[in-house]
Motif scaffolding. Structure first.
Motif, PDB file in Angstrom:
ATOM      1  N   ILE A   1      -1.830   5.829  -9.584  1.00  0.00           N
ATOM      2  CA  ILE A   1      -0.958   6.926 -10.006  1.00  0.00           C
ATOM      3  C   ILE A   1      -0.725   6.733 -11.506  1.00  0.00           C
ATOM      4  O   ILE A   1      -0.439   5.615 -11.946  1.00  0.00           O
ATOM      5  CB  ILE A   1       0.377   6.906  -9.231  1.00  0.00           C
ATOM      6  CG1 ILE A   1       0.135   7.276  -7.767  1.00  0.00           C
ATOM      7  CG2 ILE A   1       1.404   7.844  -9.858  1.00  0.00           C
ATOM      8  CD1 ILE A   1       1.386   7.219  -6.914  1.00  0.00           C
ATOM      9  N   PRO A   2      -0.863   7.817 -12.297  1.00  0.00           N
ATOM     10  CA  PRO A   2      -0.713   7.654 -13.755  1.00  0.00           C
ATOM     11  C   PRO A   2       0.740   7.439 -14.169  1.00  0.00           C
ATOM     12  O   PRO A   2       1.667   7.876 -13.483  1.00  0.00           O
ATOM     13  CB  PRO A   2      -1.242   8.983 -14.311  1.00  0.00           C
ATOM     14  CG  PRO A   2      -1.090   9.963 -13.202  1.00  0.00           C
ATOM     15  CD  PRO A   2      -1.211   9.198 -11.916  1.00  0.00           C
TER      16      PRO A   2
ATOM     17  N   GLU B   1       0.811  -1.223   0.000  1.00  0.00           N
ATOM     18  CA  GLU B   1       0.000   0.000   0.000  1.00  0.00           C
ATOM     19  C   GLU B   1       0.843   1.272   0.000  1.00  0.00           C
ATOM     20  O   GLU B   1       0.388   2.322  -0.453  1.00  0.00           O
ATOM     21  CB  GLU B   1      -0.939   0.015   1.219  1.00  0.00           C
ATOM     22  CG  GLU B   1      -1.973  -1.104   1.231  1.00  0.00           C
ATOM     23  CD  GLU B   1      -3.008  -0.995   0.114  1.00  0.00           C
ATOM     24  OE1 GLU B   1      -3.212   0.113  -0.408  1.00  0.00           O
ATOM     25  OE2 GLU B   1      -3.609  -2.029  -0.246  1.00  0.00           O
ATOM     26  N   SER B   2       2.057   1.198   0.516  1.00  0.00           N
ATOM     27  CA  SER B   2       2.888   2.400   0.601  1.00  0.00           C
ATOM     28  C   SER B   2       3.893   2.499  -0.542  1.00  0.00           C
ATOM     29  O   SER B   2       4.756   3.379  -0.525  1.00  0.00           O
ATOM     30  CB  SER B   2       3.619   2.432   1.947  1.00  0.00           C
ATOM     31  OG  SER B   2       4.459   1.300   2.041  1.00  0.00           O
ATOM     32  N   CYS B   3       3.771   1.603  -1.525  1.00  0.00           N
ATOM     33  CA  CYS B   3       4.768   1.548  -2.605  1.00  0.00           C
ATOM     34  C   CYS B   3       4.287   2.323  -3.839  1.00  0.00           C
ATOM     35  O   CYS B   3       3.206   2.051  -4.374  1.00  0.00           O
ATOM     36  CB  CYS B   3       5.046   0.095  -2.974  1.00  0.00           C
ATOM     37  SG  CYS B   3       6.063  -0.088  -4.447  1.00  0.00           S
ATOM     38  N   LEU B   4       5.114   3.264  -4.279  1.00  0.00           N
ATOM     39  CA  LEU B   4       4.786   4.094  -5.447  1.00  0.00           C
ATOM     40  C   LEU B   4       4.523   3.249  -6.695  1.00  0.00           C
ATOM     41  O   LEU B   4       3.537   3.472  -7.419  1.00  0.00           O
ATOM     42  CB  LEU B   4       5.958   5.054  -5.702  1.00  0.00           C
ATOM     43  CG  LEU B   4       5.899   5.918  -6.954  1.00  0.00           C
ATOM     44  CD1 LEU B   4       4.746   6.908  -6.879  1.00  0.00           C
ATOM     45  CD2 LEU B   4       7.213   6.653  -7.159  1.00  0.00           C
ATOM     46  N   PHE B   5       5.384   2.265  -6.966  1.00  0.00           N
ATOM     47  CA  PHE B   5       5.229   1.497  -8.197  1.00  0.00           C
ATOM     48  C   PHE B   5       4.067   0.510  -8.097  1.00  0.00           C
ATOM     49  O   PHE B   5       3.422   0.214  -9.113  1.00  0.00           O
ATOM     50  CB  PHE B   5       6.535   0.808  -8.585  1.00  0.00           C
ATOM     51  CG  PHE B   5       7.591   1.758  -9.121  1.00  0.00           C
ATOM     52  CD1 PHE B   5       7.305   3.101  -9.340  1.00  0.00           C
ATOM     53  CD2 PHE B   5       8.873   1.306  -9.415  1.00  0.00           C
ATOM     54  CE1 PHE B   5       8.268   3.986  -9.835  1.00  0.00           C
ATOM     55  CE2 PHE B   5       9.844   2.172  -9.917  1.00  0.00           C
ATOM     56  CZ  PHE B   5       9.534   3.509 -10.133  1.00  0.00           C
ATOM     57  N   CYS B   6       3.747   0.013  -6.910  1.00  0.00           N
ATOM     58  CA  CYS B   6       2.521  -0.786  -6.754  1.00  0.00           C
ATOM     59  C   CYS B   6       1.289   0.073  -7.072  1.00  0.00           C
ATOM     60  O   CYS B   6       0.325  -0.415  -7.673  1.00  0.00           O
ATOM     61  CB  CYS B   6       2.416  -1.355  -5.344  1.00  0.00           C
ATOM     62  SG  CYS B   6       3.423  -2.820  -5.039  1.00  0.00           S
TER      63      CYS B   6
END
Ligand code: AMP
Ligand code: ZN
Length: 121
Positions: free
Chosen positions: A15-16, A3-8
């Motif tokens: 996230i676009p 849940e805290s991972c940008l790429f996930c």
């Protein structure tokens, strides 16, 4: 998903990203701060924080990631002239996003980075 991972979050569509390639296991997109005329990131959809989290049971997934990286390089038009792939791992490797990713850098002749970095140390 972490849940805290940008790429996930990019994998989940929260996230676009400028997508290049996607299948059931892998996603490729353009780096937001390109370091070369072509700078793409290829990531597994499964969350591995870094290469250090990959084990023997992950060989098939890791092989797929690397083979699809080569596919994306061809799609991006850099395969004939050549390109660099980088996986930064943890602090001393310069890793900033802790979801494993393969950088594809190309579109111009790149310096002999391994030699240059070794001298810096
Ligand atoms: P690394 O230092 O190997 O962890 O590289 C992380 C890379 O992710 C950097 O090249 C960043 O420019 C890139 N990056 C960070 N956030 C995003 C994003 N939202 N979309 C695309 N690339 C990103
Ligand atoms: Zn992740």
């Amino acid at each position: 998903m972490n849940e805290s991972c940008l790429f996930c979050k990019i994998v989940a569509g929260k996230i676009p990203a400028k997508k290049i390639y996607e299948d059931d296991h892998v996603l490729a997109f353009h780096d937001i701060h390109p370091q070369a005329p072509v700078h793409a990131l290829v990531i597994p959809k499964k969350h591995w924080a870094s290469l250090d989290d990959v084990g023997a049971g992950d060989r098939a997934d890791l092989g797929h990631l690397l083979e699809r990286t080569a596919h994306c390089a061809r799609e991006l038009g850099v395969a004939a002239s050549g390109y660099r792939t980088i996986i930064n791992t943890k602090a001393h490797g310069g890793q900033e996003v802790f979801h494993i990713h393969v950088h594809i850098l190309g579109g111009k002749a790149l310096g002999r980075m391994v030699d240059a970095r070794a001298k810096e140390g």
